[in-house]
Write a protein that holds these residues in place. Structure first.
Motif, PDB file in Angstrom:
ATOM      1  N   ASN A  17       0.832  -1.218   0.000  1.00  5.84           N
ATOM      2  CA  ASN A  17       0.000   0.000   0.000  1.00  5.84           C
ATOM      3  C   ASN A  17       0.860   1.259   0.000  1.00  5.84           C
ATOM      4  O   ASN A  17       0.373   2.360   0.244  1.00  5.84           O
ATOM      5  N   GLY A  18       2.180   1.083  -0.232  1.00 10.65           N
ATOM      6  CA  GLY A  18       3.068   2.237  -0.307  1.00 10.65           C
ATOM      7  C   GLY A  18       3.726   2.624   1.011  1.00 10.65           C
ATOM      8  O   GLY A  18       4.626   3.470   1.035  1.00 10.65           O
ATOM      9  N   VAL A  19       3.291   2.022   2.111  1.00 14.07           N
ATOM     10  CA  VAL A  19       3.896   2.319   3.420  1.00 14.07           C
ATOM     11  C   VAL A  19       5.314   1.744   3.483  1.00 14.07           C
ATOM     12  O   VAL A  19       5.570   0.641   2.999  1.00 14.07           O
ATOM     13  N   GLN A  20       6.230   2.505   4.082  1.00 11.25           N
ATOM     14  CA  GLN A  20       7.622   2.065   4.234  1.00 11.25           C
ATOM     15  C   GLN A  20       7.806   1.360   5.574  1.00 11.25           C
ATOM     16  O   GLN A  20       7.535   1.950   6.615  1.00 11.25           O
ATOM     17  N   MET A  21       8.276   0.124   5.543  1.00 10.40           N
ATOM     18  CA  MET A  21       8.510  -0.649   6.765  1.00 10.40           C
ATOM     19  C   MET A  21       9.999  -0.974   6.880  1.00 10.40           C
ATOM     20  O   MET A  21      10.593  -1.466   5.925  1.00 10.40           O
ATOM     21  N   PRO A  22      10.619  -0.713   8.041  1.00 11.64           N
ATOM     22  CA  PRO A  22      12.033  -1.084   8.182  1.00 11.64           C
ATOM     23  C   PRO A  22      12.245  -2.585   7.964  1.00 11.64           C
ATOM     24  O   PRO A  22      11.432  -3.403   8.390  1.00 11.64           O
ATOM     25  N   TRP A  23      13.369  -2.917   7.322  1.00  9.62           N
ATOM     26  CA  TRP A  23      13.723  -4.322   7.091  1.00  9.62           C
ATOM     27  C   TRP A  23      14.066  -5.031   8.395  1.00  9.62           C
ATOM     28  O   TRP A  23      13.984  -6.255   8.489  1.00  9.62           O
ATOM     29  N   PHE A  24      14.465  -4.247   9.377  1.00  6.06           N
ATOM     30  CA  PHE A  24      15.015  -4.838  10.595  1.00  6.06           C
ATOM     31  C   PHE A  24      14.401  -4.157  11.804  1.00  6.06           C
ATOM     32  O   PHE A  24      14.204  -2.951  11.817  1.00  6.06           O
ATOM     33  N   GLY A  25      14.070  -4.963  12.824  1.00  5.81           N
ATOM     34  CA  GLY A  25      13.464  -4.375  14.014  1.00  5.81           C
ATOM     35  C   GLY A  25      13.698  -5.227  15.242  1.00  5.81           C
ATOM     36  O   GLY A  25      14.410  -6.241  15.196  1.00  5.81           O
ATOM     37  N   LEU A  26      13.077  -4.821  16.328  1.00  3.67           N
ATOM     38  CA  LEU A  26      13.202  -5.526  17.605  1.00  3.67           C
ATOM     39  C   LEU A  26      11.883  -6.203  17.951  1.00  3.67           C
ATOM     40  O   LEU A  26      10.832  -5.563  17.968  1.00  3.67           O
ATOM     41  N   GLY A  27      11.948  -7.502  18.243  1.00  3.45           N
ATOM     42  CA  GLY A  27      10.777  -8.209  18.754  1.00  3.45           C
ATOM     43  C   GLY A  27      10.829  -8.250  20.274  1.00  3.45           C
ATOM     44  O   GLY A  27      11.922  -8.322  20.849  1.00  3.45           O
ATOM     45  N   VAL A  28       9.667  -8.209  20.935  1.00  2.63           N
ATOM     46  CA  VAL A  28       9.665  -8.224  22.409  1.00  2.63           C
ATOM     47  C   VAL A  28       8.838  -9.375  22.992  1.00  2.63           C
ATOM     48  O   VAL A  28       8.328  -9.292  24.095  1.00  2.63           O
ATOM     49  N   PHE A  29       8.732 -10.473  22.241  1.00  3.16           N
ATOM     50  CA  PHE A  29       8.075 -11.681  22.747  1.00  3.16           C
ATOM     51  C   PHE A  29       8.839 -12.194  23.970  1.00  3.16           C
ATOM     52  O   PHE A  29      10.063 -12.284  23.955  1.00  3.16           O
TER      53      PHE A  29
END
Length: 284
Positions: A17-29
C-alpha cells in the motif's frame, strides 16, 4: 518483486500500500513488562532501530509505550520515524471484539495510531471476521497497514477470496531450518511481505556447522550470518534481545555480504523443522 538489499539499519521495504517498513526491528516476545521491556526498547531506539514488534498477548504493551514516549523525548526521534506493530490475540478474535482489542492496544501503547496491526494466529471460523475488523480499522486511518501472522498459503487464499484489502505482511516462524520457500513464493506473487519471527530458531540454528563455518569465514557471529541471510532473502526480520550489546550486534549486519554460494549453503539447511506451533494445529 525484486528487492534491494538494505545497506543500513533504517532502510525500508515498500509494502503493497506504499507504506515504508524497516527491514530490521526488535521483537519483544517473552520480554517482561516493566523495566526489562522499557530498557530493551529504549536501547534499540537509541542504537538506531526504528521498528518495534509487540502483541497484546505479550502483556508488555504499556512498557513498550512508555519506552516509545521516553525515546521520543530523550533521543528526539519523531513518532513518524518509528514503526510500531501489535497483534490481536486469539481470544479477542471476531468482529467487534477485535475492534475493542485494537482500541485497548492503542491505549496501552499510548499512541494515536499503529503502523502495522496483525491477526496473531488463524483461529478457525474466526479469522475472516477478524480480518473484516482490521479492514475497518485500516479505513479509519488508525493503522497504516494491516496483515496476518502464522498464516499458511491456504489461510491466505481463504482471506484473499473476499478481502477488500490484501494483507501487507505475513509474519511467520522462519529460519534456516524452516525456510518456508513455498509460502515465500506465494506471498511474493500476491504482493505480501514475509516477516520472520524467531529468525534464529530460538538459537537452534546457531550451532549448525554450516552457519559456524560461514561465521568464521566472514568474521561475524552465527546470529549475524543468519540475520544477513534473512535480509538478502528479502525477508523482514525482528530478532529479540534484552541485552544492549546483543541488540547492537544483531544490527551489525550491513557491512558485509553473503555470496551466492553462501546463500545456497544456508538455503539447503531447510528441514521444515519448527520450534513453535504449527498454524494448522494449535490449541490456544
Amino acid at each position: 518483486m525484486s528487492h534491494t538489499v538494505p545497506t543500513r539499519l533504517q532502510d525500508t521495504v515498500t509494502l503493497n500500500n506504499g507504506v515504508q517498513m524497516p527491514w530490521f526491528g526488535l521483537g519483544v516476545f517473552k520480554v517482561e513488562e516493566g523495566s526489562e521491556v522499557i530498557d530493551s526498547v529504549k536501547n534499540a531506539i537509541k542504537n538506531g532501530y526504528r521498528s518495534i514488534d509487540t502483541a497484546a498477548i505479550y502483556k508488555n504493551e504499556e512498557g513498550v509505550g512508555q519506552a516509545i514516549a521516553e525515546s521520543i523525548r530523550e533521543y528526539s526521534v519523531p513518532r513518524e520515524d518509528l514503526f510500531i506493530t501489535s497483534k490481536v490475540w486469539n481470544a479477542d478474535q471476531g468482529f467487534q471484539t477485535t475492534l475493542d482489542a485494537f482500541d485497548l492496544s492503542l491505549k496501552k501503547l499510548g499512541l494515536d495510531y499503529l503502523d502495522l496491526y496483525l491477526v496473531h494466529w488463524p483461529v478457525k471460523g474466526k479469522y475472516k471476521e477478524t480480518w473484516k475488523a482490521l479492514e475497518q480499522i485500516y479505513k479509519s486511518g488508525k493503522v497504516r497497514a494491516i496483515g496476518v501472522s502464522n498464516f499458511h498459503v491456504h489461510h491466505l487464499e481463504d482471506i484473499l477470496a473476499d478481502a477488500e484489502v490484501v494483507p501487507a505482511v505475513d509474519q511467520v516462524e522462519l529460519h534456516p531450518y524452516l525456510s518456508q520457500v513455498g509460502l515465500r513464493d506465494f506471498a511474493r506473487s500476491k504482493g505480501i511481505q514475509i516477516e520472520a519471527w524467531s529468525p534464529l530458531g530460538q538459537g537452534l540454528v546457531l550451532k549448525d556447522p554450516v552457519i559456524e563455518a560461514l561465521a568464521s569465514k566472514h568474521g561475524k557471529s552465527p546470529a549475524q550470518i543468519v540475520l544477513r541471510w534473512n535480509l538478502q532473502s528479502g525477508i523482514v526480520t525482528i530478532p529479540k534481545s534484552v541485552q544492549e550489546s546483543r541488540i547492537i550486534a544483531n544490527a551489525d549486519i550491513f557491512g558485509f555480504e553473503l555470496s551466492a554460494e553462501d546463500m545456497k549453503a544456508i538455503d539447503e539447511l531447510n528441514q521444515d523443522r519448527r520450534v513453535g506451533p504449527d498454524p494448522d494445529n494449535f490449541n490456544f
